[in-house]
Design an enzyme around this catalytic site. Structure first.
Site, PDB file in Angstrom:
ATOM      1  N   GLU A 102       0.842  -1.211   0.000  1.00 23.15           N
ATOM      2  CA  GLU A 102       0.000   0.000   0.000  1.00 23.15           C
ATOM      3  C   GLU A 102       0.871   1.253   0.000  1.00 23.15           C
ATOM      4  O   GLU A 102       2.009   1.223   0.460  1.00 23.15           O
ATOM      5  CB  GLU A 102      -0.885   0.022   1.261  1.00 23.15           C
ATOM      6  CG  GLU A 102      -1.829  -1.136   1.324  1.00 23.15           C
ATOM      7  CD  GLU A 102      -2.748  -1.066   2.539  1.00 23.15           C
ATOM      8  OE1 GLU A 102      -3.045   0.040   3.016  1.00 23.15           O
ATOM      9  OE2 GLU A 102      -3.161  -2.142   2.991  1.00 23.15           O
ATOM     10  N   LYS A 143       2.176   4.618   1.505  1.00 18.40           N
ATOM     11  CA  LYS A 143       2.268   5.134   2.870  1.00 18.40           C
ATOM     12  C   LYS A 143       1.923   6.626   2.810  1.00 18.40           C
ATOM     13  O   LYS A 143       2.695   7.432   2.292  1.00 18.40           O
ATOM     14  CB  LYS A 143       3.669   4.928   3.446  1.00 18.40           C
ATOM     15  CG  LYS A 143       3.772   5.337   4.910  1.00 18.40           C
ATOM     16  CD  LYS A 143       5.142   4.994   5.477  1.00 18.40           C
ATOM     17  CE  LYS A 143       5.198   5.139   6.986  1.00 18.40           C
ATOM     18  NZ  LYS A 143       4.795   6.427   7.492  1.00 18.40           N
ATOM     19  N   GLU A 158      -5.735   6.908   7.224  1.00 20.35           N
ATOM     20  CA  GLU A 158      -4.847   8.059   7.338  1.00 20.35           C
ATOM     21  C   GLU A 158      -5.599   9.262   6.761  1.00 20.35           C
ATOM     22  O   GLU A 158      -6.085   9.201   5.620  1.00 20.35           O
ATOM     23  CB  GLU A 158      -3.588   7.741   6.529  1.00 20.35           C
ATOM     24  CG  GLU A 158      -2.438   8.633   6.769  1.00 20.35           C
ATOM     25  CD  GLU A 158      -1.610   8.278   8.015  1.00 20.35           C
ATOM     26  OE1 GLU A 158      -1.896   7.311   8.728  1.00 20.35           O
ATOM     27  OE2 GLU A 158      -0.657   9.035   8.260  1.00 20.35           O
ATOM     28  N   PHE A 210      -7.269   1.869   5.657  1.00 21.36           N
ATOM     29  CA  PHE A 210      -6.355   0.751   5.407  1.00 21.36           C
ATOM     30  C   PHE A 210      -6.592  -0.468   6.291  1.00 21.36           C
ATOM     31  O   PHE A 210      -5.955  -1.499   6.096  1.00 21.36           O
ATOM     32  CB  PHE A 210      -4.887   1.192   5.451  1.00 21.36           C
ATOM     33  CG  PHE A 210      -4.454   1.868   6.730  1.00 21.36           C
ATOM     34  CD1 PHE A 210      -4.274   1.147   7.888  1.00 21.36           C
ATOM     35  CD2 PHE A 210      -4.189   3.235   6.740  1.00 21.36           C
ATOM     36  CE1 PHE A 210      -3.856   1.757   9.056  1.00 21.36           C
ATOM     37  CE2 PHE A 210      -3.780   3.865   7.912  1.00 21.36           C
ATOM     38  CZ  PHE A 210      -3.616   3.124   9.075  1.00 21.36           C
ATOM     39  N   ARG A 230       4.837  -3.432  17.352  1.00 19.75           N
ATOM     40  CA  ARG A 230       5.611  -3.199  16.141  1.00 19.75           C
ATOM     41  C   ARG A 230       6.017  -4.576  15.660  1.00 19.75           C
ATOM     42  O   ARG A 230       6.697  -5.308  16.373  1.00 19.75           O
ATOM     43  CB  ARG A 230       6.839  -2.344  16.460  1.00 19.75           C
ATOM     44  CG  ARG A 230       7.432  -1.689  15.244  1.00 19.75           C
ATOM     45  CD  ARG A 230       8.487  -0.678  15.631  1.00 19.75           C
ATOM     46  NE  ARG A 230       7.962   0.573  16.172  1.00 19.75           N
ATOM     47  CZ  ARG A 230       7.405   1.528  15.450  1.00 19.75           C
ATOM     48  NH1 ARG A 230       7.270   1.394  14.153  1.00 19.75           N
ATOM     49  NH2 ARG A 230       6.965   2.628  16.029  1.00 19.75           N
TER      50      ARG A 230
HETATM   51  P1  ATP Z   1       6.513   6.993  10.577  1.00 12.53           P
HETATM   52  O1  ATP Z   1       7.085   8.096  11.411  1.00 12.53           O
HETATM   53  O2  ATP Z   1       7.471   6.328   9.665  1.00 12.53           O
HETATM   54  O3  ATP Z   1       5.210   7.334   9.937  1.00 12.53           O
HETATM   55  P2  ATP Z   1       5.327   5.784  12.795  1.00 12.53           P
HETATM   56  O4  ATP Z   1       6.165   5.394  13.951  1.00 12.53           O
HETATM   57  O5  ATP Z   1       4.512   7.016  12.888  1.00 12.53           O
HETATM   58  O6  ATP Z   1       6.228   5.824  11.544  1.00 12.53           O
HETATM   59  P3  ATP Z   1       4.667   3.164  12.013  1.00 12.53           P
HETATM   60  O7  ATP Z   1       3.667   2.255  12.568  1.00 12.53           O
HETATM   61  O8  ATP Z   1       6.072   2.804  12.206  1.00 12.53           O
HETATM   62  O9  ATP Z   1       4.324   4.619  12.498  1.00 12.53           O
HETATM   63  O10 ATP Z   1       4.439   3.295  10.456  1.00 12.53           O
HETATM   64  C1  ATP Z   1       3.190   3.155   9.928  1.00 12.53           C
HETATM   65  C2  ATP Z   1       2.442   4.480   9.917  1.00 12.53           C
HETATM   66  O11 ATP Z   1       2.189   4.842   8.582  1.00 12.53           O
HETATM   67  C3  ATP Z   1       1.104   4.303  10.566  1.00 12.53           C
HETATM   68  O12 ATP Z   1       1.178   4.724  11.914  1.00 12.53           O
HETATM   69  C4  ATP Z   1       0.157   5.155   9.734  1.00 12.53           C
HETATM   70  O13 ATP Z   1      -0.058   6.379  10.388  1.00 12.53           O
HETATM   71  C5  ATP Z   1       0.913   5.441   8.457  1.00 12.53           C
HETATM   72  N1  ATP Z   1       0.301   4.910   7.234  1.00 12.53           N
HETATM   73  C6  ATP Z   1       0.162   5.594   6.093  1.00 12.53           C
HETATM   74  N2  ATP Z   1      -0.377   4.849   5.136  1.00 12.53           N
HETATM   75  C7  ATP Z   1      -0.609   3.628   5.666  1.00 12.53           C
HETATM   76  C8  ATP Z   1      -1.148   2.414   5.153  1.00 12.53           C
HETATM   77  N3  ATP Z   1      -1.550   2.310   3.905  1.00 12.53           N
HETATM   78  N4  ATP Z   1      -1.231   1.348   5.996  1.00 12.53           N
HETATM   79  C9  ATP Z   1      -0.820   1.448   7.286  1.00 12.53           C
HETATM   80  N5  ATP Z   1      -0.288   2.574   7.822  1.00 12.53           N
HETATM   81  C10 ATP Z   1      -0.185   3.660   7.027  1.00 12.53           C
END
Ligand code: ATP
Length: 576
Positions: free
Chosen positions: A248, A250, A299, A339, A414
């Site tokens: 997907e 991001k 998101e 998502f 995580r």
């Molecule tokens: P980052 O700072 O890299 O966004 P994070 O620590 O905020 O990371 P992580 O869980 O590590 O969060 O990375 C996934 C994040 O990406 C989710 O918290 C969500 O907010 C975002 N995101 C964006 N698009 C998607 C998607 N398609 N599926 C899941 N998460 C998504």
């Protein structure tokens, strides 16, 4: 049970450093409590009265505590402020003053846990005109009846400066320990917590019927703790780990969890705050969904139709604040890219594999103008993954998230069920999210700001402690430097938090509250910091610079020490 008996054990815990010992001592406390007392003590240990989404805040500053101490002890507020500024800790100040009161209390009684909790609730609920007086009066009444250690912990709790070495993870261990003398029930307790984000409730349910904790159910209007993504360096590594997978985009927006029952809708942020009032446009669309009950995640980000581009989280929130909700929703409408699905009309989806969850959301979304489906493609090779990644970057998105189609929703963890690949990985620059633990005074041209940089730490999940990783002196705009001093000054403490491990000292320690995104060029081995490799080598960020505050993140959601170790290895690959 009397509150003073709890405080006696907390005093002992303060002197301990071993996690197992602390867990056992806490377990002993729990074994002496009723289910309702266990619930309340759990919240108080977390420094709150209810989970964040209840929106209950003590709403008390240091001045209130000083005024209440003055009422209860007969000392003048100026005298108290002087003692406080010498001690640097409100708890120790209260401890000393209650021990040497100048006046006898007219009315005093032995406080139970319920008494303390209910008074605090009264303080927190006071609002509007006269609320200051009510808060100070309730706190004075408590101080009238406390022993010195009780005053110490009460004043720290209401200011959210408890500073014990007890995080959520230690509380979960202690609950299991209380019943079993080991951690065997931790898994079930953790699942209950992940499904409800309410540790007090979990404690109450557990002590009412511990055998049934494994049957804890997901509930509409109780936010599920969000699943988090692991990271890998490139498409090949992702394919090696997952094989065929869903990929997907991001989206760099604001993560929301949406709950609906009938025409009632709640929207939760990652920090479990109720965001409904900030996103009225989304609430309206969700109300129109035909399903009676649903919990889904997506998101949210603003979209500029003229320029055909998304705004980042920062830009989205900035516009909402600056131009007001109505104008912002018209000019820069929000899109939610859905998502995941956790619950639908009586059925818990969290244990179902991703492919079933995806099929289900594809039947529901897109819906209306602003509830869209996240872009998703099935990848059967590293090249397929790369293609989606290139496509995403071409659209100015951050990267991709690859999803294991067989994995359940890994609430609160995580995990490699989701793997993120960002355009920054493997490049010379990457970022961590770290908690600010202290700050430095400005020198030279920065003297005028009274701020020269911050000391930051990451979280070690295994030990439930925070470990320093970088001293950050650049990346701040002049405006940020001026603002930082003011912000951080209100959180100053003389001694660092007990759950912080450190070798270097900043000019001022602060209460751990703010999360900062820090960019860096590399990770080096250094003895300066306490974020450690297993063999005892410490890590430090090379050329760290401040990017922004991550106001959407809780301190327990920051980069972990084991992630830093993984990043060190990943960057080593890129360094060759
Ligand atoms: P980052 O700072 O890299 O966004 P994070 O620590 O905020 O990371 P992580 O869980 O590590 O969060 O990375 C996934 C994040 O990406 C989710 O918290 C969500 O907010 C975002 N995101 C964006 N698009 C998607 C998607 N398609 N599926 C899941 N998460 C998504």
């Amino acid at each position: 049970m009397l509150f003073r008996d709890i405080c006696k054990v907390l005093l002992e815990i303060e002197g301990k450093s071993g996690r197992i010992e602390i867990t056992q001592m806490l377990a002993e406390i729990y074994n002496r409590l009723s289910p309702s007392e266990a619930e309340k003590i759990t919240y108080l240990l977390q420094g709150k009265l209810k989970p964040e989404y209840y929106g209950i805040d003590f709403g008390i500053g240091e001045k209130f505590v000083i005024a209440a101490l003055a009422n209860a002890t007969g000392y003048h507020e100026n005298e108290i402020a002087a003692i406080y500024s010498k001690k640097g800790d409100i708890g120790e100040t209260a401890n000393e003053l209650i021990g040497v009161k100048r006046q006898k209390s007219l009315y005093s009684k032995e406080l139970t846990i319920e008494d303390v909790y209910n008074s605090m609730m009264k303080m927190a609920s006071a609002s509007g005109e006269g609320s200051q007086t009510t808060k100070i009066r309730s706190l004075s009444e408590l101080f009238n009846s406390t022993t010195p250690p009780e005053a110490k912990y009460i004043s720290r709790i209401v200011l959210n400066k408890l500073r014990l070495k007890i995080g959520d993870s230690t509380i979960l261990d202690a609950l299991s320990w209380a019943k079993k003398g080991d951690k065997t029930l931790r898994e079930y307790l953790e699942r209950a917590y992940n499904l409800s984000s309410d540790l007090g409730l979990v404690a109450r349910v557990f002590f009412s019927d511990s055998e049934n904790i494994g049957n804890f159910k997901i509930n509409v209007f109780m936010p599920v703790r969000p699943a988090l993504a692991e990271r890998l360096n490139n498409a090949e590594e992702i394919f090696k780990k997952l094989g065929g997978c869903g990929v997907e985009y991001k989206y760099d927006g604001f993560r929301i969890q949406v709950h609906k029952r009938g025409d009632q809708v709640m929207i939760f942020s990652r920090k479990m705050e109720n965001m409904g009032p900030i996103f009225p446009d989304i609430v309206e669309s969700v109300k129109k969904l035909k399903h009676k009950e649903i919990i889904f995640e997506g998101e949210a980000l603003a979209f500029n139709e003229k320029e055909n581009r998304f705004y980042s989280f920062q830009e989205t929130m900035h516009r909402r604040r600056k131009y007001g909700l109505e104008a912002a929703s018209k000019s820069w409408p929000l899109h939610v890219y859905v998502f995941d699905l956790m619950y639908l009309d009586g059925k818990d989806y969290t244990m179902l594999p991703m492919q079933d969850r995806r099929k289900a959301i594809e039947k529901i979304f897109p819906f209306g103008n602003n509830l869209k489906l996240s872009e998703w493609r099935l990848a059967r090779s590293p090249e397929d993954i790369q293609k989606v990644f290139d496509d995403a970057v071409g659209k100015r998105l951050e990267g991709i998230i690859a999803k294991n189609m067989r994995a359940p929703y890994t609430a609160g963890k995580r995990d490699f069920a989701w793997i993120k690949l960002k355009k920054s990985y493997g490049k010379a620059v990457d970022t961590v999210d770290a908690v600010i633990v202290g700050y430095y005074l400005g020198k030279g041209s920065r003297t005028k700001f009274g701020f020269g940089g911050i000391l930051c730490a990451v979280y070690n999940e295994d030990k439930d402690v925070f470990e320093t990783i970088a001293k950050v002196g650049s990346g701040f705009t002049e405006e940020e430097m001026a603002g930082f001093k003011e912000k951080l000054d209100t959180e100053k403490i003389i001694e660092p938090n007990a759950n912080l491990s450190f070798n270097v000292k900043p000019d001022f320690w602060i209460n751990m509250k703010y999360v900062a995104e820090i960019a860096f060029d590399d990770i080096t081995v250094s003895s300066q910091h306490t974020c450690m490799e297993k063999d005892g080598r410490g890590f430090a960020l090379r050329f760290p610079r401040f990017v922004k505050l991550r106001e959407d993140k809780d301190i327990y959601e920051i980069t972990t020490s084991s992630e830093v170790r993984d990043m060190f290895k990943l960057m080593k690959g890129a360094r060759r």
